[in-house]
Design an enzyme around this catalytic site. Structure first.
Site, PDB file in Angstrom:
ATOM      1  N   SER A 119       0.964  -1.183  -0.017  1.00  0.00           N
ATOM      2  CA  SER A 119       0.016  -0.141   0.069  1.00  0.00           C
ATOM      3  C   SER A 119       0.887   1.402   0.055  1.00  0.00           C
ATOM      4  CB  SER A 119      -0.877   0.112   1.256  1.00  0.00           C
ATOM      5  OG  SER A 119      -1.656  -1.173   1.453  1.00  0.00           O
ATOM      6  N   HIS A 140      -0.814  -2.424  -7.343  1.00  0.00           N
ATOM      7  CA  HIS A 140      -1.678  -2.293  -6.181  1.00  0.00           C
ATOM      8  C   HIS A 140      -2.971  -2.368  -6.299  1.00  0.00           C
ATOM      9  CE1 HIS A 140      -2.720   0.598  -2.793  1.00  0.00           C
ATOM     10  NE2 HIS A 140      -2.634  -0.624  -2.246  1.00  0.00           N
ATOM     11  N   GLU A 152      -3.162   0.232  -9.361  1.00  0.00           N
ATOM     12  CA  GLU A 152      -2.126   1.118  -9.611  1.00  0.00           C
ATOM     13  C   GLU A 152      -0.969   0.448  -9.804  1.00  0.00           C
ATOM     14  OE1 GLU A 152      -3.053   4.789  -6.564  1.00  0.00           O
ATOM     15  OE2 GLU A 152      -2.542   2.922  -5.597  1.00  0.00           O
ATOM     16  N   ASN A 190      -3.930   6.128  -1.803  1.00  0.00           N
ATOM     17  CA  ASN A 190      -3.672   6.140  -0.513  1.00  0.00           C
ATOM     18  C   ASN A 190      -2.949   7.430  -0.090  1.00  0.00           C
ATOM     19  OD1 ASN A 190      -4.554   3.656   0.160  1.00  0.00           O
ATOM     20  ND2 ASN A 190      -2.577   2.545   0.020  1.00  0.00           N
TER      21      ASN A 190
HETATM   22  N1  CAA Z   1     -15.626  -9.586  -1.807  1.00  0.00           N
HETATM   23  C1  CAA Z   1     -16.272  -9.865  -2.977  1.00  0.00           C
HETATM   24  N2  CAA Z   1     -17.173  -9.162  -3.262  1.00  0.00           N
HETATM   25  C2  CAA Z   1     -17.452  -8.269  -2.472  1.00  0.00           C
HETATM   26  C3  CAA Z   1     -17.261  -7.811  -1.372  1.00  0.00           C
HETATM   27  C4  CAA Z   1     -16.115  -8.613  -0.831  1.00  0.00           C
HETATM   28  N3  CAA Z   1     -15.520  -8.339   0.248  1.00  0.00           N
HETATM   29  N4  CAA Z   1     -17.939  -6.696  -0.766  1.00  0.00           N
HETATM   30  C5  CAA Z   1     -18.888  -6.712  -1.721  1.00  0.00           C
HETATM   31  N5  CAA Z   1     -18.862  -7.375  -2.648  1.00  0.00           N
HETATM   32  C6  CAA Z   1     -19.639  -7.283  -4.031  1.00  0.00           C
HETATM   33  C7  CAA Z   1     -20.955  -7.726  -3.817  1.00  0.00           C
HETATM   34  O1  CAA Z   1     -21.048  -8.990  -3.967  1.00  0.00           O
HETATM   35  C8  CAA Z   1     -21.761  -6.926  -4.953  1.00  0.00           C
HETATM   36  O2  CAA Z   1     -21.609  -7.584  -6.133  1.00  0.00           O
HETATM   37  P1  CAA Z   1     -22.826  -7.551  -7.370  1.00  0.00           P
HETATM   38  O3  CAA Z   1     -23.073  -6.122  -7.519  1.00  0.00           O
HETATM   39  O4  CAA Z   1     -22.090  -8.271  -8.431  1.00  0.00           O
HETATM   40  O5  CAA Z   1     -23.832  -8.053  -6.564  1.00  0.00           O
HETATM   41  C9  CAA Z   1     -21.009  -5.734  -4.912  1.00  0.00           C
HETATM   42  O6  CAA Z   1     -19.619  -6.191  -4.408  1.00  0.00           O
HETATM   43  C10 CAA Z   1     -21.642  -4.587  -4.074  1.00  0.00           C
HETATM   44  O7  CAA Z   1     -21.828  -5.175  -2.854  1.00  0.00           O
HETATM   45  P2  CAA Z   1     -23.060  -4.722  -2.018  1.00  0.00           P
HETATM   46  O8  CAA Z   1     -24.124  -4.552  -2.555  1.00  0.00           O
HETATM   47  O9  CAA Z   1     -23.127  -5.610  -0.889  1.00  0.00           O
HETATM   48  O10 CAA Z   1     -22.489  -3.454  -1.013  1.00  0.00           O
HETATM   49  P3  CAA Z   1     -22.379  -1.881  -1.471  1.00  0.00           P
HETATM   50  O11 CAA Z   1     -23.297  -1.515  -2.497  1.00  0.00           O
HETATM   51  O12 CAA Z   1     -22.536  -1.372  -0.128  1.00  0.00           O
HETATM   52  O13 CAA Z   1     -20.838  -2.058  -1.977  1.00  0.00           O
HETATM   53  C11 CAA Z   1     -18.528  -1.830  -1.866  1.00  0.00           C
HETATM   54  C12 CAA Z   1     -19.760  -2.430  -1.229  1.00  0.00           C
HETATM   55  C13 CAA Z   1     -18.398  -2.147  -3.119  1.00  0.00           C
HETATM   56  C14 CAA Z   1     -17.376  -2.146  -0.836  1.00  0.00           C
HETATM   57  C15 CAA Z   1     -19.019  -0.146  -1.944  1.00  0.00           C
HETATM   58  O14 CAA Z   1     -19.156   0.160  -0.356  1.00  0.00           O
HETATM   59  C16 CAA Z   1     -17.654   0.607  -2.049  1.00  0.00           C
HETATM   60  O15 CAA Z   1     -17.290   0.902  -2.964  1.00  0.00           O
HETATM   61  N6  CAA Z   1     -16.719   1.082  -1.088  1.00  0.00           N
HETATM   62  C17 CAA Z   1     -15.607   1.911  -0.877  1.00  0.00           C
HETATM   63  C18 CAA Z   1     -14.317   0.712  -0.791  1.00  0.00           C
HETATM   64  C19 CAA Z   1     -13.164   1.427  -0.967  1.00  0.00           C
HETATM   65  O16 CAA Z   1     -12.960   2.629  -0.736  1.00  0.00           O
HETATM   66  N7  CAA Z   1     -11.972   0.496  -1.250  1.00  0.00           N
HETATM   67  C20 CAA Z   1     -10.692   0.841  -1.308  1.00  0.00           C
HETATM   68  C21 CAA Z   1      -9.925   0.910   0.084  1.00  0.00           C
HETATM   69  S1  CAA Z   1      -8.281   1.685   0.043  1.00  0.00           S
HETATM   70  C22 CAA Z   1      -7.419   0.481  -0.169  1.00  0.00           C
HETATM   71  O17 CAA Z   1      -7.929  -0.948  -0.289  1.00  0.00           O
HETATM   72  C23 CAA Z   1      -6.136   0.362  -0.672  1.00  0.00           C
HETATM   73  C24 CAA Z   1      -5.063   0.223   0.504  1.00  0.00           C
HETATM   74  O18 CAA Z   1      -3.760  -0.040   0.217  1.00  0.00           O
HETATM   75  C25 CAA Z   1      -5.463   0.348   1.788  1.00  0.00           C
END
Ligand code: CAA
Length: 482
Positions: A119, A140, A152, A190
């Site tokens: 990250s 990433h 990334e 990040n």
């Molecule tokens: N694994 C696999 N699939 C998942 C999942 C998981 N953990 N969580 C959710 N999903 C899938 C669901 O199955 C669903 O798929 P379909 O559309 O095909 O049915 C889809 O994602 C949407 O899920 P939900 O409807 O249950 O939930 P949601 O609409 O609330 O979406 C989310 C969930 C996609 C996580 C959304 O809330 C989101 O985009 N959140 C932001 C996440 C983010 O910012 N991530 C980056 C973090 S920074 C990082 O990761 C970098 C680092 O180095 C720290």
């Protein structure tokens, strides 16, 4: 290069997600974990994630079996001899990564590309530990890896020519959008996201607003998919803490010092979703006070007439001698309050989008008036976000420094405005990238908001970026995009 078989080392949340992404795209995957117990956990992640897709009708049982059938799980790194690419997703500790890359360098065939999903740690340091630094890159992914569309691709000064393009091509084959970036702490996402999340933790620490109110402000007000505390819990507080530490080491910007609640939760082993508890599922937010009995209201300030009409339509009585006075527009709210005969009746209001009303109580606001303001806004269908009378309240205080950071990143030549926008939309599910947001809000409003933050906190990083200032002075509303 044809990438047919890949290795993934480390099958925690990220590694298992990455293995699934490769297998879904038809590649054969060898997943490696340290011991049988960790391997079983990794298998659990894979089974749950693909099982959920079957439950939702996104995959058939047969497709799921094919995907899982393409993933071979092992505890022996030696099994990676013949793979075309290895993606490392082990804990964010540089010594562990360097030792792993030395091992991979010894084990894998000479053509194998070695990638790290770090990250924020320096990819260059990992590359330099191998005898093939030209074939070491950052790849990433974002959590949850099967869902978030961004990768990334990090090249270093020693990366071989064409390598970043090859890996970007592979990312496209996986259904992802690659953004090529240089080896700087935090890369694009990040570097912009984590300081914002850390800032939210500082607001909590300083008692500016409550956890759930801050989350609601950013989801309902700004349209982000998750509030900062829900997202911190998803990312893992240990990871967030590590990334903040790395950012601080590189920038020495005190905004990047991990906020105390992060350290406290990490030390207690409360790491967020992966350990069942973090910011959420912690001590319950205090119960809401009694419903207010106040029925008379007065609305002052810019845009007040519309709010007054809505309140009147909801049955509240408008009066010049009301028991609660809502002040829209300029702050500090306290400057308006002290002009009233009964300053304890005043609450500042800032409407965010069409769903959220930030409500700022001053040091003089009475609990009755604060309760009444909350009930009034709920009665007209708004979600109240209670906060203190501080520059930017919650939303602007969190959003504007993030936008300013994006402008600085662009001005430093690290990434283009289009790449930064795409990275935030695809990596974090934001409805718009920072430059798109800036253009929608209006550069002058953001610049003025930053000036107000700077005037109150004297925090150098809140001073508007020179480029933003120049844009406003030039009367432009958008950043130049080639
Ligand atoms: N694994 C696999 N699939 C998942 C999942 C998981 N953990 N969580 C959710 N999903 C899938 C669901 O199955 C669903 O798929 P379909 O559309 O095909 O049915 C889809 O994602 C949407 O899920 P939900 O409807 O249950 O939930 P949601 O609409 O609330 O979406 C989310 C969930 C996609 C996580 C959304 O809330 C989101 O985009 N959140 C932001 C996440 C983010 O910012 N991530 C980056 C973090 S920074 C990082 O990761 C970098 C680092 O180095 C720290």
């Amino acid at each position: 290069m044809a990438f047919d078989m890949v290795g993934v080392v480390g099958l925690g949340t990220m590694g298992a997600g990455i293995a699934e992404v490769f297998a879904r795209a038809g590649l054969r995957v060898i997943g490696v974990e340290a011991d049988a117990e960790a391997l079983a956990r990794g298998r659990g992640h894979l089974e749950r994630s693909t099982g959920r897709a079957v439950d939702k009708g996104k995959l058939t049982g047969g497709e799921r079996d094919e995907i899982l059938g393409r993933i071979m799980l092992t505890t022996s790194r030696e099994d990676l001899r013949e793979v075309d690419l290895v993606v490392e997703a082990i804990p964010e500790i540089l010594e562990y990564k360097i030792s792993l890359f030395r091992d991979l360098d010894r084990i894998c065939k000479p053509e194998t590309v070695l990638a790290t999903n770090t990250s924020s740690l320096p990819v260059t340091a990992v590359a330099a530990a191998t005898g093939r630094p030209g074939q070491v890159v950052g790849m990433h992914f974002f959590n949850p890896a099967p869902v978030m569309k961004l990768v990334e691709v990090v090249g270093t000064v020693v990366t071989a020519e064409g390598m970043v393009q090859e890996i970007s091509g592979l990312a496209r084959r996986l259904g992802k959008t690659p953004v090529a970036v240089g080896d700087r702490a935090g890369f694009v996402v990040n570097r912009l996201l984590l300081p914002y999340l850390n800032h939210a933790a500082w607001l909590l620490e300083q008692g500016v607003a409550r956890r759930d109110d801050i989350d609601a402000a950013m989801t309902l007000g700004v349209g982000l998919p998750m509030g900062p505390f829900t997202l911190l819990d998803l990312i893992g507080l240990d990871t967030a803490y590590e990334v903040m530490g790395t950012l601080f080491d590189e920038t020495r910007d005190r905004r990047h010092a991990p906020a105390p609640p992060l350290r406290e939760l990490v030390t207690a082993g409360l790491l967020g979703r992966k350990s069942g508890r973090g910011f959420h599922d912690g001590p319950a937010t205090p119960a809401e006070p009694e419903k207010s009995k106040i029925t008379t209201v007065r609305v002052l300030g810019e845009g007040g007439a519309d709010l007054a009409d809505r309140l009147a339509a909801a049955g509240f009585q408008l009066s010049d001698d009301a028991d609660v006075v809502l002040q829209l527009g300029d702050r500090p709210v306290i400057e308006h309050a002290v002009r009233l005969e009964r300053p304890e009746t005043m609450v500042g209001v800032h409407l965010v989008g069409s769903r959220v009303a930030e409500l700022a109580a001053t040091v003089l606001t009475s609990p009755e008036a604060a309760n009444a303001a909350r009930d009034l806004t709920k009665a007209i269908g708004l979600t109240p976000v209670e906060c203190r009378d501080r520059a930017g309240f919650v939303v602007d205080a969190l959003l504007y420094p993030y936008l300013n950071d994006a402008v600085r990143m662009y001005a430093a030549g690290y990434a283009s405005a289009d790449d930064i926008d795409a990275a935030m939309r695809l990596g974090c599910g934001y409805p718009a990238g920072p430059f798109e947001m800036l253009e929608t809000i209006g550069p002058a409003r953001v610049r003025d908001g930053l000036r107000a933050l700077y005037a109150e906190y004297r925090e150098p990083a809140y001073a508007p970026a020179p480029l933003l200032d120049q844009l406003v002075t030039a009367g432009l509303r958008a950043f130049p995009r080639p």
